[in-house]
Design an enzyme around this catalytic site. Structure first.
Site, short mmCIF file in Angstrom:
data_model
loop_
_atom_site.label_atom_id
_atom_site.label_comp_id
_atom_site.label_asym_id
_atom_site.label_seq_id
_atom_site.Cartn_x
_atom_site.Cartn_y
_atom_site.Cartn_z
N LYS A 76 25.93 37.81 39.58
CA LYS A 76 25.88 36.81 38.50
C LYS A 76 25.35 35.49 39.04
O LYS A 76 25.67 35.08 40.15
CB LYS A 76 27.29 36.58 37.94
N ASP A 120 38.85 39.03 46.27
CA ASP A 120 38.94 37.81 45.46
C ASP A 120 39.80 36.77 46.18
O ASP A 120 40.63 37.12 47.02
CB ASP A 120 39.53 38.10 44.07
N ASP A 166 30.50 39.30 40.44
CA ASP A 166 30.67 38.57 39.18
C ASP A 166 31.36 37.24 39.51
O ASP A 166 31.97 36.63 38.66
CB ASP A 166 31.52 39.43 38.23
N PRO A 208 40.20 39.85 37.28
CA PRO A 208 41.43 40.68 37.29
C PRO A 208 41.19 42.17 37.56
O PRO A 208 42.14 42.91 37.67
CB PRO A 208 41.98 40.47 35.87
N GLY A 209 39.92 42.61 37.63
CA GLY A 209 39.71 43.99 38.08
C GLY A 209 38.94 44.91 37.15
O GLY A 209 38.88 46.12 37.39
N ALA A 210 38.33 44.36 36.09
CA ALA A 210 37.64 45.23 35.12
C ALA A 210 36.41 45.92 35.74
O ALA A 210 36.18 47.10 35.52
CB ALA A 210 37.22 44.42 33.89
N TRP A 211 35.63 45.16 36.53
CA TRP A 211 34.45 45.78 37.15
C TRP A 211 34.90 46.87 38.12
O TRP A 211 34.27 47.92 38.21
CB TRP A 211 33.61 44.73 37.87
N ASP A 252 37.92 35.15 50.97
CA ASP A 252 36.72 34.44 50.52
C ASP A 252 35.51 35.26 50.96
O ASP A 252 35.33 35.49 52.16
CB ASP A 252 36.72 33.05 51.18
N1 SAM Z 1 34.35 40.92 37.33
C1 SAM Z 1 35.74 40.51 37.15
C2 SAM Z 1 36.38 41.49 36.20
O1 SAM Z 1 35.64 42.21 35.52
O2 SAM Z 1 37.61 41.57 36.14
C3 SAM Z 1 35.83 39.08 36.65
C4 SAM Z 1 35.43 38.08 37.72
S1 SAM Z 1 35.75 36.38 37.35
C5 SAM Z 1 34.51 36.00 36.19
C6 SAM Z 1 35.20 35.53 38.80
C7 SAM Z 1 36.10 35.63 40.02
O3 SAM Z 1 35.40 35.17 41.19
C8 SAM Z 1 37.39 34.80 39.94
O4 SAM Z 1 38.51 35.64 39.95
C9 SAM Z 1 37.33 33.93 41.23
O5 SAM Z 1 38.58 33.79 41.86
C10 SAM Z 1 36.38 34.74 42.11
N2 SAM Z 1 35.78 33.98 43.21
C11 SAM Z 1 35.21 32.76 43.15
N3 SAM Z 1 34.79 32.37 44.37
C12 SAM Z 1 35.08 33.39 45.23
C13 SAM Z 1 34.90 33.57 46.64
N4 SAM Z 1 34.31 32.64 47.41
N5 SAM Z 1 35.33 34.73 47.20
C14 SAM Z 1 35.92 35.68 46.42
N6 SAM Z 1 36.12 35.55 45.09
C15 SAM Z 1 35.71 34.42 44.50
#
Ligand code: SAM
Length: 191
Positions: free
Chosen positions: A144, A62, A104, A33-36, A79
């Site tokens: 990650k 995302d 992440d 959701p955007g914290a990083w 993607d």
């Molecule tokens: N770092 C974020 C924060 O602090 O708000 C949290 C990230 S969350 C753990 C992982 C995210 O990776 C999800 O929102 C997911 O939709 C995204 N994701 C997974 N596969 C992806 C891809 N191929 N391309 C872009 N985003 C992807």
């Protein structure tokens, strides 16, 4: 206030290794959701809040939607493993170059842990292709991964293109989780 607790993992890493400086251009992969991205905006001064420091850029990608954030440019429904996304990033970055790539990302759980781990490693490997296109020499990557048999393959591939690669387990990451982060520093272009 951060949008997600994952913020504290990134804060530990950027404080300890002095990443994200004012003026840096940053890509945040899997940003919802955007914290990083909130942390990146503050650290690189992308809103220009401090007029005396250089102003950086934050671009978050995302598959999902991300609520707008001052100082960040979001690409929802993108993607990061898709070369089309790489081309868009090159268009959006100043001089088509980034100082730092953050990831992440995590795939949706399939119910099979080994398959999920492998999928995440495969996604991380595409970040090496992205680095080749946009990362400045000397740049950094934080990604990650879930520890498992393919993690060594990823570490080897990272070590071929980064001068220094570390595996990190932030204190804010649950002990019982296989989640870890690779930090690659001193990117060297080999082509
Ligand atoms: N770092 C974020 C924060 O602090 O708000 C949290 C990230 S969350 C753990 C992982 C995210 O990776 C999800 O929102 C997911 O939709 C995204 N994701 C997974 N596969 C992806 C891809 N191929 N391309 C872009 N985003 C992807």
């Amino acid at each position: 206030n951060y949008r997600c607790r994952s913020a504290f993992k990134l804060l530990e890493i950027v404080d300890k290794y002095r990443l994200l400086k004012p003026g840096d251009n940053v890509i945040d992969c899997g940003a919802a959701p955007g914290a990083w991205s909130q942390i990146a905006v503050q650290r690189v001064n992308s809103t220009g809040a401090n007029a005396e420091l250089p102003r950086g850029t934050v671009i978050g990608i995302d598959l999902l939607n991300i609520a707008p954030l001052d100082g960040a440019h979001f690409l929802p429904s993108h993607d990061i493993t898709d070369p089309f996304t790489h081309a868009r990033l090159q268009d959006l970055l100043p001089n088509a170059k980034a100082d730092v790539i953050l990831s992440d990302m995590a795939p949706n759980a399939s119910g099979c842990k080994d398959m999920d781990k492998e999928k995440l490693i495969t996604m991380c490997l595409t970040l090496i292709d992205l680095s080749e296109k946009i990362l400045k020499p000397g740049g950094s990557l934080v990604c990650k991964y879930w520890d498992g048999f393919l993690a060594q393959t990823l570490q080897n591939r990272l070590s071929a293109v980064f001068g220094c690669v570390r595996s990190l387990k932030p204190k804010a990451s649950r002990k019982e989780s296989a989640e870890k982060y690779f930090l690659g520093q001193m990117y060297k272009r080999i082509k």
